[in-house]
Write a protein that holds these residues in place. Structure first.
Motif, mmCIF file in Angstrom:
data_model
loop_
_atom_site.group_PDB
_atom_site.id
_atom_site.type_symbol
_atom_site.label_atom_id
_atom_site.label_comp_id
_atom_site.label_asym_id
_atom_site.label_seq_id
_atom_site.Cartn_x
_atom_site.Cartn_y
_atom_site.Cartn_z
ATOM 1 N N LEU A 100 0.810 -1.220 0.000
ATOM 2 C CA LEU A 100 0.000 0.000 0.000
ATOM 3 C C LEU A 100 0.844 1.272 0.000
ATOM 4 O O LEU A 100 0.345 2.361 0.199
ATOM 5 C CB LEU A 100 -0.915 0.000 1.234
ATOM 6 N N HIS A 101 2.148 1.132 -0.239
ATOM 7 C CA HIS A 101 3.016 2.315 -0.209
ATOM 8 C C HIS A 101 2.929 3.089 -1.516
ATOM 9 O O HIS A 101 2.963 2.499 -2.587
ATOM 10 C CB HIS A 101 4.464 1.890 0.018
ATOM 11 N N ILE A 103 4.392 6.661 -1.888
ATOM 12 C CA ILE A 103 5.171 7.902 -2.003
ATOM 13 C C ILE A 103 6.139 7.858 -3.196
ATOM 14 O O ILE A 103 6.143 8.752 -4.034
ATOM 15 C CB ILE A 103 5.916 8.204 -0.686
ATOM 16 N N LEU A 107 5.960 9.890 -6.866
ATOM 17 C CA LEU A 107 7.041 10.760 -7.354
ATOM 18 C C LEU A 107 7.422 10.389 -8.783
ATOM 19 O O LEU A 107 7.609 11.260 -9.635
ATOM 20 C CB LEU A 107 8.274 10.652 -6.449
ATOM 21 N N THR A 150 9.766 -6.452 1.178
ATOM 22 C CA THR A 150 10.406 -7.661 0.663
ATOM 23 C C THR A 150 9.342 -8.719 0.367
ATOM 24 O O THR A 150 9.520 -9.546 -0.514
ATOM 25 C CB THR A 150 11.413 -8.231 1.678
ATOM 26 N N THR A 151 8.225 -8.645 1.105
ATOM 27 C CA THR A 151 7.178 -9.653 0.921
ATOM 28 C C THR A 151 6.352 -9.432 -0.329
ATOM 29 O O THR A 151 5.687 -10.349 -0.793
ATOM 30 C CB THR A 151 6.213 -9.648 2.116
ATOM 31 N N MET A 153 7.720 -8.012 -3.176
ATOM 32 C CA MET A 153 8.578 -8.065 -4.362
ATOM 33 C C MET A 153 8.233 -9.238 -5.295
ATOM 34 O O MET A 153 8.241 -9.065 -6.516
ATOM 35 C CB MET A 153 10.049 -8.137 -3.951
ATOM 36 N N PRO A 154 7.906 -10.421 -4.749
ATOM 37 C CA PRO A 154 7.545 -11.525 -5.652
ATOM 38 C C PRO A 154 6.345 -11.217 -6.551
ATOM 39 O O PRO A 154 6.203 -11.803 -7.621
ATOM 40 C CB PRO A 154 7.217 -12.681 -4.690
ATOM 41 N N PRO A 180 13.426 -1.962 -1.369
ATOM 42 C CA PRO A 180 14.165 -3.231 -1.285
ATOM 43 C C PRO A 180 14.606 -3.775 -2.642
ATOM 44 O O PRO A 180 15.315 -4.778 -2.711
ATOM 45 C CB PRO A 180 13.145 -4.185 -0.649
ATOM 46 N N ASN A 182 16.557 -3.961 -6.293
ATOM 47 C CA ASN A 182 17.834 -3.519 -6.858
ATOM 48 C C ASN A 182 17.985 -4.059 -8.287
ATOM 49 O O ASN A 182 17.131 -4.806 -8.765
ATOM 50 C CB ASN A 182 19.014 -3.961 -5.977
ATOM 51 N N THR B 12 17.877 -5.760 5.096
ATOM 52 C CA THR B 12 17.791 -4.853 3.949
ATOM 53 C C THR B 12 18.979 -3.883 3.957
ATOM 54 O O THR B 12 19.248 -3.230 2.950
ATOM 55 C CB THR B 12 16.473 -4.050 3.913
ATOM 56 N N GLY B 48 14.319 -10.541 6.527
ATOM 57 C CA GLY B 48 13.449 -10.745 5.367
ATOM 58 C C GLY B 48 14.048 -10.465 3.996
ATOM 59 O O GLY B 48 13.444 -10.802 2.984
ATOM 60 N N ILE B 51 15.350 -13.195 -0.038
ATOM 61 C CA ILE B 51 14.121 -13.930 -0.312
ATOM 62 C C ILE B 51 14.408 -15.425 -0.422
ATOM 63 O O ILE B 51 15.354 -15.844 -1.086
ATOM 64 C CB ILE B 51 13.439 -13.368 -1.579
ATOM 65 N N PRO B 78 6.691 -10.211 8.543
ATOM 66 C CA PRO B 78 5.264 -10.240 8.250
ATOM 67 C C PRO B 78 4.709 -11.671 8.253
ATOM 68 O O PRO B 78 3.512 -11.863 8.128
ATOM 69 C CB PRO B 78 5.189 -9.640 6.852
ATOM 70 N N MET B 125 -2.341 0.889 9.768
ATOM 71 C CA MET B 125 -2.493 0.686 8.322
ATOM 72 C C MET B 125 -3.707 -0.205 8.114
ATOM 73 O O MET B 125 -3.871 -1.189 8.846
ATOM 74 C CB MET B 125 -1.228 -0.015 7.822
ATOM 75 N N GLY B 129 -5.029 1.802 2.797
ATOM 76 C CA GLY B 129 -3.705 2.407 2.616
ATOM 77 C C GLY B 129 -3.231 3.214 3.809
ATOM 78 O O GLY B 129 -3.717 3.044 4.923
ATOM 79 N N MET B 130 -2.255 4.096 3.552
ATOM 80 C CA MET B 130 -1.688 4.922 4.609
ATOM 81 C C MET B 130 -2.760 5.858 5.168
ATOM 82 O O MET B 130 -3.619 6.325 4.417
ATOM 83 C CB MET B 130 -0.529 5.764 4.048
ATOM 84 N N VAL B 169 7.171 15.383 1.122
ATOM 85 C CA VAL B 169 6.077 15.271 0.153
ATOM 86 C C VAL B 169 4.800 15.996 0.572
ATOM 87 O O VAL B 169 3.937 16.239 -0.266
ATOM 88 C CB VAL B 169 5.755 13.794 -0.195
#
Lengths: 210, 266
Positions: A100-101, A103, A107, A150-151, A153-154, A180, A182, B12, B48, B51, B78, B125, B129-130, B169
């Motif tokens: 749900l991110h 920002i 941009l 990271t969860t 990304m798949p 996360p 690259n 990370t 985490g 992967i 998570p 959350m 969403g946020m 922002v």
């Protein structure tokens, strides 16, 4: 051309009052709306993007330039000749399912728009079917996938697989980004490009379409 | 007492990721010892990033860290299955990072947390969403507290994360979260508030300056925990000084001790 140069400079410094005056003056001199847009404003946003990438400009400054550009475009849009397209192409962008991110994704969308792309922002928590539907409807040149976890990304991989299965993979370029993510991961899942910030995303997008 | 959740053991982060992949126990031990010496209350452990390796990485990190410190751990994943495994390994009641109101996360996490001896970080959350306003944050916090109380949690064991969003922002992001913290601390008495402090400065230059001032302003509104880097000396000095000014430091002893130890410098 010095008029367009001044416009570019005012845009970079986010000086909205001067920019609007300069745009009006340029129009009165007979410079076309499309020249002002592409050679003045979009050139300026390209520089803003580069400076964002190098760290010379910070996010609030970039937002201020983009906001300034938006105001200038309001004057120019009605003046663009019928059918005169200055679009750099269609970009579909979204944060992948489960995430749900927004920002970073916002941009990138904003920079792409300022760079002359038609941006279709699918929002957050976008599943691969929704991406596919939008791809079929809009035939984009670029699809941008964002993930901040990271969860999730798949889900980028899954979305790319879906696009490949549909047979549309060769008709578009896929870009990925998010904290996360690259370059290594982008290559692994078969994306065409990875960008670490909105400025470089824009530059890469333009370079890939050349 | 301000709760410092040391954020440095997170795969990370490049160096931690490499140390974890290479099973470089010395690097991890050294970092954890430094965090403890600097004043961490909990050591957050997030495995985490690699992967497909989260389980083995978490097992390795937990055993290395628990060989090094007696501090309680903040288990950051998570995935309830990873948390279940980690819970079985820890020697002291952990802080679980985290539950939220996102449906896919909430149900399995409530099931996981029920009956466990632990504390929990609860993110404001949900599936929309946020949060976008003080009411958004507060209402989500209230729902989380009610749900957690229903399964037996004490308020003292709940750390609400109002979700700090960057100033770069939107100019109102600071005020929204500060007002929300004050409301949570007043109307949901007994809970703690925490969160990733440095989110506030994302996209700005001289981030540490922003983080420090923000911490002091948040503490004035009742914020009593942060997920942060305890090895940032300046912010730890701000923390101790602000705690003293709030009246939490009897005879200003911690403050004076910090000055004598050279960790608080004007």
């Amino acid at each position: 051309m010095s008029d367009l140069n001044t416009i570019t400079q005012s845009l970079i410094s986010g000086d909205i009052d001067s920019l609007l005056e300069q745009v009006k003056a340029a129009l009165e001199k007979g410079i076309s709306a499309s020249d002002i847009l592409t050679k003045g404003l979009i050139t300026g946003m390209d520089i803003v993007g580069e400076r964002m990438e190098t760290g010379e400009m910070f996010i609030p400054e970039v937002l201020m330039s983009a906001h300034t550009m938006g105001e200038a475009v309001k004057i120019l849009k009605p003046l663009l000749a019928e059918g005169e397209s200055v679009s750099a192409g269609c970009v579909i962008i979204g944060t992948v399912k489960g995430d749900l991110h927004d920002i970073g994704k916002n941009l990138v969308a904003m920079m792409m728009q300022s760079a002359g792309f038609d941006v279709i922002d699918l929002g957050v928590d976008v599943d691969s079917d929704t991406f596919m539907k939008a791809i079929e409807e809009h035939a984009p040149k670029i699809v941008g996938l964002s993930a901040l976890l990271t969860t999730t990304m798949p889900m980028m991989r899954e979305t790319i697989e879906k696009i490949t299965q549909s047979g549309k993979r060769d008709s578009l370029k896929i870009m990925v980004g998010g904290a996360p993510v690259n370059k290594e991961y982008a290559d692994e899942i078969g994306a065409d490009a990875y960008a670490s910030d909105a400025g470089s995303a824009c530059k890469l997008a333009k370079a890939m379409l050349k | 007492m301000f709760t410092v959740i040391g954020e440095r053991i997170n795969t990370t982060l490049k160096k931690v990721r490499a140390a974890t992949a290479d099973r470089d126990a010395d690097y991890i031990k050294d970092d954890v010892q430094k965090q403890e010496a600097a004043g961490a209350t909990y050591i957050d452990v997030n495995a985490g990033a690699r992967i497909g390796h989260e389980e083995e990485d978490m097992i390795w990190l937990l055993s290395v860290i628990q060989d090094t410190t007696q501090l309680p751990l903040c288990l950051d994943s998570p995935d309830p299955a990873i948390l279940e495994m980690a819970y079985g390994m820890v020697k002291q009641a952990p802080l679980i990072n985290s539950i939220s109101l996102e449906k896919d996360r909430f149900d399995p996490m409530i099931k996981y947390l029920k009956g466990k001896e632990c504390r929990v970080i609860a993110l404001c959350m949900d599936d929309s969403g946020m949060p976008k306003s003080v009411d958004d944050i507060f209402n989500r916090a209230k729902t989380l507290v009610t749900e957690l109380e229903n399964i037996g949690f004490k308020r003292h064991d709940i750390f609400i994360d109002p979700l700090i969003q960057p100033m770069s922002v939107a100019a109102e992001n600071g005020t929204i979260v500060m007002n929300a913290v004050e409301r949570i601390m007043t109307e949901l008495k007994g809970v703690h508030t925490t969160g990733g402090l440095s989110n506030i400065s994302y996209g700005l230059p001289q981030r540490k300056m922003v983080n420090r001032v923000f911490l002091a302003m948040m503490m004035a509104r009742g914020y009593d925990s942060a997920i942060m880097d305890p090895m940032d000396r300046e912010i730890m000095a701000v923390l101790k000084t602000a705690d003293m000014i709030k009246g939490n430091d009897n005879f200003c002893m911690n403050y004076i001790k910090g000055v004598r130890a050279g960790t608080i410098v004007g």
